[in-house]
Design an enzyme around this catalytic site. Structure first.
Site, PDB file in Angstrom:
ATOM      1  CE  LYS A   1      -0.050   1.334   0.637  1.00  0.00           C
ATOM      2  NZ  LYS A   1       0.142  -0.118   0.894  1.00  0.00           N
TER       3      LYS A   1
ATOM      4  CD  GLU B   1       0.635  -2.508  -2.064  1.00  0.00           C
ATOM      5  OE1 GLU B   1       1.121  -1.868  -1.127  1.00  0.00           O
ATOM      6  OE2 GLU B   1      -0.532  -2.975  -2.042  1.00  0.00           O
TER       7      GLU B   1
ATOM      8  CB  CYS C   1      -3.009  -1.234  -1.316  1.00  0.00           C
ATOM      9  SG  CYS C   1      -3.814  -2.655  -0.528  1.00  0.00           S
TER      10      CYS C   1
END
Length: 420
Positions: free
Chosen positions: A129, A56, A181
């Site tokens: 995300k 990321e 994540c």
């Protein structure tokens, strides 16, 4: 439908980028890539990875605390230095490249994204995300309006049909997804833990390849959820001690590359409550098994558990199935209308690529990037009573992990079966 045996060579690059050092981060990353390539070229029959994954916000660093801080690094996808970097990697290895970066969308909104380039260096997919962590809100990052997404990745001459006389290699298109994540966690840490949103999305959509660029924290990190000054000072003092004892600077290790290219070097299974799990920020070449166990728990819908039979029975005794299952939510904790474990007999690959190092002298990342095969098996080697919800569960194959604190690369040759 036919069943295919797929062979993939996969490489995960673990980095320790620092904010304000974009050029240095790129230079050091390229040094790692060059060293990796040279190691491969020492073999007689050179075979490069077919998919390469980076963490990321892989080249910019992660801990931006305002719009002004991140603004110099935000850009449109194909104007991004990260896109140019990915193009170079894809062309070098003739591979797909997945890498995280800060994106300004055509709508002028800002996103924490991951782009995918194909072997020719062409942009083939871009994911934003969906579930944001505390730090992203500080720079006005936006959630992915499309939520979790699936996309195809086609690998040429990488599969053979199982039980077919013609064993000529064939092209194979894998159902793929990206989770960045926090996507692995409950939404805003507020959703019911057992919704397993990302894992359930992948199971519902028959995803073959799950790719997760991350900036996941080590337990030594000081976060916005730490309010007790004594606990904060204890964490900071302990971290300083760990770094000093290893002769490391405040940002952790850089340029001490770890290369794990040995297919037989699988990770040791350690139970989540085992006393041997090291919670200190030491032994940089060993994975943080506390986090590895938690990651496995977050993919519980893919795990074989003997208790599923009683779950399934209770589900139909206590509730109407139409209250739970619909066309979008085909499974619940891994169960479907027709089966107590929908994933039984199937395969899927899970690539968890986490960054390492330290930012702000207090934000400690856990590294431990790993390659996992979810094998869909319903029995254990000794009996068929499976209760483990961590790395001990034998329906997960731990194919290898990098250490918690070193930059480096892990590569594995993986075989798995898919239905097409």
């Amino acid at each position: 439908m036919s069943r295919y045996l797929v062979d993939l060579r996969i490489a995960l690059f673990q980095l320790n980028p620092q904010i304000g050092q974009l050029e240095q981060n790129i230079e050091r990353s390229w040094k790692l890539i060059t060293n990796f390539k040279q190691k491969l070229e020492t073999h007689k029959n050179v075979k490069f990875p077919q998919i390469v994954v980076f963490p990321e916000l892989a080249l910019t660093g992660y801990s931006f605390h305002s719009q002004n801080e991140i603004k110099p690094y935000i850009s449109l996808t194909e104007k991004s230095p990260t896109f140019q970097f990915a193009q170079r990697v894809s062309k070098l290895f003739n591979c797909y490249t997945v890498i995280g970066y800060p994106e300004e969308g055509p709508d002028l909104k800002w996103y924490n994204s991951a782009l995918v380039t194909d072997p020719m260096g062409k942009l083939t997919f871009n994911y934003r995300k969906s579930f944001l962590y505390d730090t992203e809100y500080e720079w006005d990052c936006q959630e992915n309006p499309k939520g979790f997404q699936k996309f195809p990745l086609t690998f040429q001459k990488n599969a053979v049909k199982v039980n077919d006389k013609d064993q000529s290699p064939q092209d194979i298109t894998l159902n793929s997804s990206i989770g960045i994540c926090m996507d692995l966690n409950p939404y805003k840490f507020q959703a019911p833990f057992n919704e397993f949103e990302f894992a359930s999305f992948n199971l519902n959509n028959n995803i073959d390849l799950m790719i997760c660029p991350m900036a996941w924290l080590h337990s030594k990190s000081v976060t916005n959820h730490d309010h007790d000054e004594d606990i904060i000072n204890e964490k900071l003092n302990s971290l300083k001690h760990d770094l000093k004892s290893q002769g490391l600077p405040s940002y952790g290790s850089q340029n001490d590359f770890q290369f794990d290219l040995n297919n037989s070097n699988v990770s040791m299974r350690i139970p989540k409550d085992d006393d041997s799990i090291d919670t200190d920020y030491t032994e940089m070449d060993k994975p943080d098994m506390s986090n590895v166990n938690y990651w496995m728990l977050r993919f519980l819908p893919f795990l074989n558990l003997s208790v599923r039979k009683s779950w399934y029975k209770q589900l139909y005794n206590d509730r109407h199935d139409e209250d739970i299952f619909d066309d979008q939510n085909k499974t619940y904790i891994g169960m479907s209308r027709d089966k107590c474990w929908e994933f039984e007999g199937k395969n899927s690959l899970l690539l968890l690529n986490n960054r390492c190092g330290i930012e702000d002298d207090k934000t400690v990342f856990a590294g431990s990037s790993g390659i996992f095969k979810l094998n869909g098996k319903t029995t254990r080697s000794d009996n068929d009573y499976e209760t483990n919800i961590d790395s001990m569960n034998e329906s997960v194959e731990l194919l290898g992990n990098l250490g918690k604190g070193l930059e480096g690369v892990i590569m594995r040759d993986v075989q798995f079966e898919v239905e097409k």
